[in-house]
Design a protein around this motif. Sequence first.
Motif, mmCIF file in Angstrom:
data_model
loop_
_atom_site.group_PDB
_atom_site.id
_atom_site.type_symbol
_atom_site.label_atom_id
_atom_site.label_comp_id
_atom_site.label_asym_id
_atom_site.label_seq_id
_atom_site.Cartn_x
_atom_site.Cartn_y
_atom_site.Cartn_z
ATOM 1 N N ASP A 180 -17.197 31.531 -8.469
ATOM 2 C CA ASP A 180 -18.432 32.294 -8.258
ATOM 3 C C ASP A 180 -18.201 33.565 -7.445
ATOM 4 O O ASP A 180 -19.159 34.209 -7.004
ATOM 5 C CB ASP A 180 -19.469 31.419 -7.540
ATOM 6 N N SER B 164 -21.335 15.950 -9.114
ATOM 7 C CA SER B 164 -21.331 15.739 -10.565
ATOM 8 C C SER B 164 -19.947 15.306 -11.057
ATOM 9 O O SER B 164 -19.836 14.472 -11.965
ATOM 10 C CB SER B 164 -21.780 17.012 -11.295
ATOM 11 N N GLU B 165 -18.895 15.860 -10.467
ATOM 12 C CA GLU B 165 -17.547 15.440 -10.861
ATOM 13 C C GLU B 165 -17.321 13.969 -10.528
ATOM 14 O O GLU B 165 -16.754 13.222 -11.317
ATOM 15 C CB GLU B 165 -16.489 16.303 -10.149
ATOM 16 N N ASP C 155 -23.103 20.547 -5.548
ATOM 17 C CA ASP C 155 -23.532 19.898 -6.791
ATOM 18 C C ASP C 155 -22.338 19.582 -7.688
ATOM 19 O O ASP C 155 -22.297 18.526 -8.344
ATOM 20 C CB ASP C 155 -24.519 20.798 -7.547
ATOM 21 N N ARG C 156 -21.360 20.477 -7.707
ATOM 22 C CA ARG C 156 -20.181 20.235 -8.545
ATOM 23 C C ARG C 156 -19.397 19.028 -8.026
ATOM 24 O O ARG C 156 -18.907 18.209 -8.827
ATOM 25 C CB ARG C 156 -19.284 21.469 -8.570
ATOM 26 N N ALA D 43 -24.227 25.138 -5.166
ATOM 27 C CA ALA D 43 -23.556 24.922 -6.449
ATOM 28 C C ALA D 43 -22.244 24.162 -6.253
ATOM 29 O O ALA D 43 -21.902 23.275 -7.052
ATOM 30 C CB ALA D 43 -23.284 26.263 -7.132
ATOM 31 N N ALA D 44 -21.518 24.480 -5.181
ATOM 32 C CA ALA D 44 -20.255 23.779 -4.908
ATOM 33 C C ALA D 44 -20.514 22.315 -4.582
ATOM 34 O O ALA D 44 -19.800 21.409 -5.050
ATOM 35 C CB ALA D 44 -19.512 24.457 -3.764
ATOM 36 N N GLU E 108 -12.465 20.679 -5.962
ATOM 37 C CA GLU E 108 -13.536 21.083 -6.877
ATOM 38 C C GLU E 108 -14.501 22.043 -6.193
ATOM 39 O O GLU E 108 -14.970 23.018 -6.803
ATOM 40 C CB GLU E 108 -14.283 19.850 -7.391
ATOM 41 N N ALA E 109 -14.817 21.783 -4.925
ATOM 42 C CA ALA E 109 -15.698 22.699 -4.181
ATOM 43 C C ALA E 109 -15.053 24.071 -4.054
ATOM 44 O O ALA E 109 -15.712 25.102 -4.238
ATOM 45 C CB ALA E 109 -16.005 22.119 -2.801
ATOM 46 N N GLN F 84 -15.118 25.892 -7.416
ATOM 47 C CA GLN F 84 -16.454 26.404 -7.716
ATOM 48 C C GLN F 84 -16.740 27.680 -6.929
ATOM 49 O O GLN F 84 -17.275 28.656 -7.469
ATOM 50 C CB GLN F 84 -17.504 25.340 -7.380
#
Length: 578
Positions: A51, A92-93, A88-89, A85-86, A43-44, A47
Amino acid sequence: MSEHDPRDLVVIALSGVQRYITESRTTADAANASDIMARLATEAAIQLTGDGAELVIPARADPSAAPNRIVALTAAGNGADLARAAADRVRSECRAWTAHLFGASRDVPGFPEVMWTVAPAGTGGYADQWKTAQTALTARKRLRAFDYPERTGTRPCAVSPRWPSEKSPPPGVPRHERGSELSAGVWLKRRWHATPALPSTHSRGFPSTASIASTPFRARVLDAWTAPGVRGLVAELSAAARDVMGENRFRSLEGAVPALDRAGQDGLRQWFVRGAGWWVTPETWNADTLTHEYGIPGSPVDTGAVRRGRRATEELAEAVGADANPYYAVLAADLDGLGAHLSAAPVTRERHRRVSDRLGDLSRAHGRRVQVDHSGVTVYSGGDDLLAFLPAETALEAAQACRDEVDENPTTLSCAVLFAHQGSPLHTAIARSRELLVEAKGVPNKNAVAVGYITGSGARSHTVRSWSSDRVADALGTLRAFEPRTGGAAPTSEDRGLSPRLVNDLYAERAALTDLAASPHRKTYEAEVARLVLRHGGSARQARDLVNLGRSEYGESSHAPVPLAAARVAVFLRRQAW
């Protein structure tokens, strides 16, 4: 990247991966924990690439071989925002998965722990940025996130006591698991493969330790399936297991060992592949043990079914000419000095990408060696590290094959093989394998292998040495000192296996032998070891092997150079692995 194309270097790391995997009660827990961490790392990476970042390590976002560290290049000045952002993703996942599992949000304090650092474009070229990022990340790891849970009124989690247990399990948990006092983080890996909406790699489950241990035996049974009486004995075994377990638990099958997962199998064969692993060992059929596991309070299991099950396992072993082995092995491996290799000149993104591609190749190759060639299962195979479960009979060959596959490209490989009884706590076996791997990597120049065991009663021993040295050219092959050679004419003194009673004599005379081993009595020491070996049916060659094993020992050094540790391991291997 050049001075005309300056970019930020981003490094993101997931911490606590090994601990999350080790804190597992079942093989499915361990495999799911690894899968969860790989998915979070992916996921990181997704992301970052979304971006506009350029991945360096890994070369692509692939959960099947995702490392727990991501390296990427971003536009100058954007590194911190993209890294944040990575991170945070990832968080959040993980929260979304847990919320889906429970139907409402749940807190898992400090998990996942995501660290990141950025070497800005002005730091210099790629090599300077790499050095800056590694220094900063090392410093960041010294700072721990003390995210303690609030008091919840529940007991600590039975598997990961740093987290509180949930007041109630998630929906859909089988009846026999509903009383488990587990935290949300542990429930996530427990139910990861059984919850359709979660992105599990192991949607059909994962084989148990008993299933892995008994794979060679069950392969023999499947090969003899059409022989007179074999299918009928399996049917009797299945019926006895159903009577003991009850219908609901009997229908709950585990994942298949890939080597046994053959197409076109009927219902009984499917059960034998995915449900019989625990039941093919005679020692399983103990009425008291089975009552504790499957009985209703005040009502023991059907003792008639227990007798029928034991008889079926014994007759099945006689029919195929082999017994089921209750021991399996944990294989842990790690590339030596990969960080130093990446930091050695020339430090360029192109070279790092080539290393990343090589790690991807090794990941796939190690998976084939374990699962296809040696009938095991991988928990993770990232190229730079490996954790797998194997039958005892094939574990050492698998370790050697994985080492040969690396062939010092990009570096050498150190391994640990830990044999454990199928009924012993899994987390103990995984943790012990990691400890042995640390010992192997502590050998001068690394490039070493550790072999150990934990018996069903808790007895343990281990031996550690370089894969190859002036004294022992083949570390694993030389441990066959106690194995009798078979085939050919009547055995000679060179063919007979050493008597295991030699270990008792080595232990009784260890102090005197240690004194003799010191110079200038080396020849006397070697002659005394040879006398003991010959006394117990061995040969001069076996005596030389044992002397060299003792002099190359880096494990239980309190007895070295007396080959007591190596002899103990060799005797165990003779009884349980060959």
